[in-house]
Design a protein around this motif. Sequence first.
Motif, PDB file in Angstrom:
ATOM      1  N   ASN A   1       0.809  -1.235   0.000  1.00 25.20           N
ATOM      2  CA  ASN A   1       0.000   0.000   0.000  1.00 25.20           C
ATOM      3  C   ASN A   1       0.833   1.272   0.000  1.00 25.20           C
ATOM      4  OD1 ASN A   1      -2.509  -1.347  -0.021  1.00 25.20           O
ATOM      5  ND2 ASN A   1      -2.322  -1.720   2.168  1.00 25.20           N
ATOM      6  N   THR A   2       2.006   1.236  -0.639  1.00 27.33           N
ATOM      7  CA  THR A   2       2.819   2.442  -0.787  1.00 27.33           C
ATOM      8  C   THR A   2       2.893   2.877  -2.245  1.00 27.33           C
ATOM      9  OG1 THR A   2       4.833   1.103  -0.914  1.00 27.33           O
ATOM     10  CG2 THR A   2       4.212   1.963   1.268  1.00 27.33           C
ATOM     11  N   TYR A   3       2.198   2.171  -3.112  1.00 22.77           N
ATOM     12  CA  TYR A   3       2.183   2.512  -4.535  1.00 22.77           C
ATOM     13  C   TYR A   3       1.429   3.818  -4.737  1.00 22.77           C
ATOM     14  CZ  TYR A   3       1.504   2.129  -9.578  1.00 22.77           C
ATOM     15  OH  TYR A   3       1.501   2.359 -10.929  1.00 22.77           O
ATOM     16  N   GLY A   4       1.950   4.653  -5.618  1.00 25.91           N
ATOM     17  CA  GLY A   4       1.273   5.907  -5.929  1.00 25.91           C
ATOM     18  C   GLY A   4       1.639   7.049  -5.006  1.00 25.91           C
ATOM     19  N   ILE A   5       2.640   6.840  -4.153  1.00 24.28           N
ATOM     20  CA  ILE A   5       3.117   7.883  -3.243  1.00 24.28           C
ATOM     21  C   ILE A   5       4.507   8.309  -3.723  1.00 24.28           C
ATOM     22  CG2 ILE A   5       3.704   8.479  -0.854  1.00 24.28           C
ATOM     23  CD1 ILE A   5       0.732   7.754  -1.284  1.00 24.28           C
ATOM     24  N   CYS A   6       4.679   9.591  -3.935  1.00 27.77           N
ATOM     25  CA  CYS A   6       5.965  10.118  -4.418  1.00 27.77           C
ATOM     26  C   CYS A   6       7.049   9.878  -3.371  1.00 27.77           C
ATOM     27  CB  CYS A   6       5.831  11.613  -4.718  1.00 27.77           C
ATOM     28  SG  CYS A   6       7.379  12.376  -5.273  1.00 27.77           S
ATOM     29  N   GLU A   7       8.172   9.319  -3.815  1.00 26.33           N
ATOM     30  CA  GLU A   7       9.285   9.038  -2.904  1.00 26.33           C
ATOM     31  C   GLU A   7       9.959  10.309  -2.400  1.00 26.33           C
ATOM     32  OE1 GLU A   7      12.029   6.433  -4.887  1.00 26.33           O
ATOM     33  OE2 GLU A   7      10.794   4.667  -4.482  1.00 26.33           O
ATOM     34  N   ARG A   8       9.806  11.386  -3.130  1.00 24.90           N
ATOM     35  CA  ARG A   8      10.507  12.616  -2.770  1.00 24.90           C
ATOM     36  C   ARG A   8       9.676  13.512  -1.850  1.00 24.90           C
ATOM     37  NH1 ARG A   8      14.249  15.980  -6.847  1.00 24.90           N
ATOM     38  NH2 ARG A   8      14.960  17.550  -5.387  1.00 24.90           N
ATOM     39  N   CYS A   9       8.434  13.782  -2.236  1.00 24.87           N
ATOM     40  CA  CYS A   9       7.624  14.732  -1.461  1.00 24.87           C
ATOM     41  C   CYS A   9       6.552  14.057  -0.607  1.00 24.87           C
ATOM     42  CB  CYS A   9       6.975  15.754  -2.384  1.00 24.87           C
ATOM     43  SG  CYS A   9       5.676  15.097  -3.451  1.00 24.87           S
TER      44      CYS A   9
ATOM     45  N   ARG B   1       2.741   6.039 -16.810  1.00 22.15           N
ATOM     46  CA  ARG B   1       4.054   5.503 -16.419  1.00 22.15           C
ATOM     47  C   ARG B   1       3.883   4.728 -15.121  1.00 22.15           C
ATOM     48  NH1 ARG B   1       8.848   3.968 -17.658  1.00 22.15           N
ATOM     49  NH2 ARG B   1      10.591   4.764 -16.493  1.00 22.15           N
ATOM     50  N   PRO B   2       3.409   3.480 -15.207  1.00 16.27           N
ATOM     51  CA  PRO B   2       3.056   2.727 -13.996  1.00 16.27           C
ATOM     52  C   PRO B   2       4.221   2.397 -13.058  1.00 16.27           C
ATOM     53  CG  PRO B   2       2.648   1.415 -15.967  1.00 16.27           C
ATOM     54  CD  PRO B   2       3.086   2.754 -16.416  1.00 16.27           C
ATOM     55  N   VAL B   3       5.451   2.471 -13.525  1.00 12.99           N
ATOM     56  CA  VAL B   3       6.581   2.143 -12.650  1.00 12.99           C
ATOM     57  C   VAL B   3       7.182   3.377 -11.991  1.00 12.99           C
ATOM     58  CG1 VAL B   3       7.170   0.025 -13.890  1.00 12.99           C
ATOM     59  CG2 VAL B   3       8.245   2.178 -14.563  1.00 12.99           C
ATOM     60  N   THR B   4       6.582   4.533 -12.208  1.00 17.30           N
ATOM     61  CA  THR B   4       7.139   5.764 -11.658  1.00 17.30           C
ATOM     62  C   THR B   4       7.098   5.770 -10.134  1.00 17.30           C
ATOM     63  OG1 THR B   4       7.170   8.160 -11.856  1.00 17.30           O
ATOM     64  CG2 THR B   4       5.002   7.133 -11.675  1.00 17.30           C
ATOM     65  N   THR B   5       8.058   6.475  -9.554  1.00 17.75           N
ATOM     66  CA  THR B   5       8.101   6.624  -8.105  1.00 17.75           C
ATOM     67  C   THR B   5       8.049   8.091  -7.708  1.00 17.75           C
ATOM     68  OG1 THR B   5      10.524   6.587  -8.137  1.00 17.75           O
ATOM     69  CG2 THR B   5       9.392   4.479  -7.754  1.00 17.75           C
ATOM     70  N   PHE B   6       7.945   8.980  -8.704  1.00 17.60           N
ATOM     71  CA  PHE B   6       7.909  10.415  -8.452  1.00 17.60           C
ATOM     72  C   PHE B   6       6.688  11.051  -9.102  1.00 17.60           C
ATOM     73  CE2 PHE B   6      12.604   9.635  -8.538  1.00 17.60           C
ATOM     74  CZ  PHE B   6      12.873   9.956  -7.218  1.00 17.60           C
ATOM     75  N   CYS B   7       6.163  12.080  -8.445  1.00 14.33           N
ATOM     76  CA  CYS B   7       5.138  12.902  -9.089  1.00 14.33           C
ATOM     77  C   CYS B   7       5.840  13.717 -10.178  1.00 14.33           C
ATOM     78  CB  CYS B   7       4.446  13.814  -8.071  1.00 14.33           C
ATOM     79  SG  CYS B   7       5.512  15.070  -7.334  1.00 14.33           S
ATOM     80  N   ILE B   8       5.087  14.328 -11.045  1.00 20.02           N
ATOM     81  CA  ILE B   8       5.683  15.031 -12.182  1.00 20.02           C
ATOM     82  C   ILE B   8       6.574  16.196 -11.729  1.00 20.02           C
ATOM     83  CG2 ILE B   8       3.763  16.619 -12.656  1.00 20.02           C
ATOM     84  CD1 ILE B   8       5.748  14.734 -15.321  1.00 20.02           C
ATOM     85  N   GLU B   9       6.179  16.895 -10.679  1.00 18.75           N
ATOM     86  CA  GLU B   9       6.978  18.023 -10.202  1.00 18.75           C
ATOM     87  C   GLU B   9       8.334  17.557  -9.674  1.00 18.75           C
ATOM     88  OE1 GLU B   9       3.787  17.474  -9.123  1.00 18.75           O
ATOM     89  OE2 GLU B   9       2.752  19.041 -10.258  1.00 18.75           O
ATOM     90  N   CYS B  10       8.324  16.499  -8.890  1.00 19.59           N
ATOM     91  CA  CYS B  10       9.576  15.979  -8.326  1.00 19.59           C
ATOM     92  C   CYS B  10      10.455  15.359  -9.405  1.00 19.59           C
ATOM     93  CB  CYS B  10       9.279  14.979  -7.210  1.00 19.59           C
ATOM     94  SG  CYS B  10       8.597  15.776  -5.729  1.00 19.59           S
ATOM     95  N   LYS B  11       9.853  14.712 -10.382  1.00 21.15           N
ATOM     96  CA  LYS B  11      10.624  14.142 -11.484  1.00 21.15           C
ATOM     97  C   LYS B  11      11.289  15.251 -12.286  1.00 21.15           C
ATOM     98  CE  LYS B  11      12.203  10.868 -14.070  1.00 21.15           C
ATOM     99  NZ  LYS B  11      13.292  10.025 -13.577  1.00 21.15           N
ATOM    100  N   THR B  12      10.565  16.334 -12.509  1.00 15.49           N
ATOM    101  CA  THR B  12      11.125  17.488 -13.222  1.00 15.49           C
ATOM    102  C   THR B  12      12.312  18.053 -12.447  1.00 15.49           C
ATOM    103  OG1 THR B  12       8.956  17.990 -14.157  1.00 15.49           O
ATOM    104  CG2 THR B  12      10.586  19.753 -14.199  1.00 15.49           C
ATOM    105  N   LEU B  13      12.168  18.204 -11.139  1.00 15.25           N
ATOM    106  CA  LEU B  13      13.270  18.693 -10.302  1.00 15.25           C
ATOM    107  C   LEU B  13      14.473  17.748 -10.368  1.00 15.25           C
ATOM    108  CD1 LEU B  13      11.419  19.943  -7.092  1.00 15.25           C
ATOM    109  CD2 LEU B  13      12.697  21.332  -8.736  1.00 15.25           C
TER     110      LEU B  13
END
Length: 137
Positions: free
Chosen positions: A96-104, A116-128
Amino acid sequence: MAKSLGKFAKPHRTARAKRPVVDKFKSIRADLQRQRLALLNEAGEALTNRQGPESFPDMSDQASAEVDQNFELRLKEREQKLLKKIDEALDRMATNTYGICERCGQEIPLKRLKARPVTTFCIECKTLQEQEEKIRR
């Protein structure tokens, strides 16, 4: 009285409230499992159908075959990394940790997860992250 209504009885609110959370990633999970199975099947076929050097009596044919095999191995390495990301995403779903940004720590929008189902970042954090990598180069 609810028993006499049979299939028309309304479920408890708590059961209905939990259902969307459980089913929220059902289609993404199914897609990841299908993709995982396809990658494993391709890898199995590649290992069982490899041609050995004895299949090419001509040296130039053998060299071409080796170049092709090296290219295919590089592709398989990329697929192996993707397979690892798929397994990690499925593990996050199980915990139950899927869909939670690792950064923010914010929830990643479902639209991004579907794209992008394997992503671990929201778009803002990925951009950063990408901007930081660009600066480090």
